[in-house]
Write an enzyme that holds these catalytic residues in place. Sequence first.
Site, PDB file in Angstrom:
ATOM      1  N   LYS A   1      56.500 -40.589  61.937  1.00  8.91           N
ATOM      2  CA  LYS A   1      57.557 -39.637  62.265  1.00  8.91           C
ATOM      3  C   LYS A   1      57.964 -39.871  63.710  1.00  8.91           C
ATOM      4  CE  LYS A   1      58.814 -34.827  62.594  1.00  8.91           C
ATOM      5  NZ  LYS A   1      58.506 -33.453  62.223  1.00  8.91           N
TER       6      LYS A   1
ATOM      7  N   LYS B   1      60.118 -41.308  58.634  1.00  7.63           N
ATOM      8  CA  LYS B   1      61.170 -40.340  58.960  1.00  7.63           C
ATOM      9  C   LYS B   1      61.700 -40.610  60.347  1.00  7.63           C
ATOM     10  CE  LYS B   1      61.561 -35.467  59.853  1.00  7.63           C
ATOM     11  NZ  LYS B   1      60.839 -34.259  60.046  1.00  7.63           N
TER      12      LYS B   1
END
Length: 340
Positions: free
Chosen positions: A201, A256
């Site tokens: 992330k 992500k």
Amino acid sequence: MSSSFGQFPLSRLRRLRSTPWMRRLNQETCLLVDDLIQPIFICEGNDTVPIPSMPGIERQPLNLLSNYIFQLYDENIPAIALFPCIPTDKKDLEGSLAYDSNNLICQAVRLIKSQFPDIGIIADVALDPYTSHGHDGLFINGDVDNDQTLEALSKQALALAQAGVDVVAPSDMMDGRIGFIRVALDHAGYSHVAILAYSAKYASSFYGPFRDALGTKGNLSGKDKKSYQMNPANAREAIREAGQDLAQGADMIMVKPGLPYLDIIRNLHQEFSAPIFAYQVSGEYAMIQAAHANGWIDGQAVMLESLLALKRAGTASILTYAALDVARELNRKNYSTQRR
Ligand code: PBG
């Protein structure tokens, strides 16, 4: 045969593109309804609340949630991911509402499970919707304290498991959180609850509209999450992050944002055999919607192409705000519209 230009091509790849049936037969990757996860913003009150930076997406109150979930269920979407929009006066320094078993998300989980037992429910584990400072963990002496945050996250995961969530998705990027949460869940009798780790992330600027949707942007007041989310410049580090998460018990790993990080998806796909999920984040969704609204692109087509690209890179499933729209489109055509 030869011409004045020399030998004719013996291999003509255009033969495989010549007709729709030929293109269908030779297509390598497909986007299916089975690949889609719909993120949902849950709010207090009795009315849906639009999110200006995310056209077409509304926060859903508990009393209207069943109607909305029914639409997803009706299109055969396998799973949803829940995010709460918490009023500012209920946030505190510790984000203590995160582990209150009667918070908005836990209520939503119980409600959805009782009415739609077959739809998978994923819930984020991170404190940012609940903290007055907007960080994902406990903010102590100018930074997020890793190990104290682990305790809070495991309490949050337990509250979610108790409410009936199927998958917890730690999105906080603390070191060691997957193992810590796995042990806490197993000890409490929740060994059946799966972990989807936001492994790679990034500290991305593509999360802006999401922070609008949750009302966390103001809380952060210009501060960033760079001391825990990954540096967008780093690819090799993602392999270390994902390797640690898998060693600590993650069932699925996530990358992500999505489209700007296709190389990361591909790297993890080559390195690990665990399923890789991608999160097409709010900023990606907003850009497509905005360009479409201006008449500059065909938003539906660009959306399908973006999701297909995520599949091509090696993604098993995708969190996308467009899940319902895309599922409708795919079901309407009765087979993947990605077959060209
Ligand atoms: C919170 C969280 C964020 C997103 C998912 N979980 C935002 C953040 O880290 O600030 C972003 C999702 C999106 O932009 O669509 N931990």
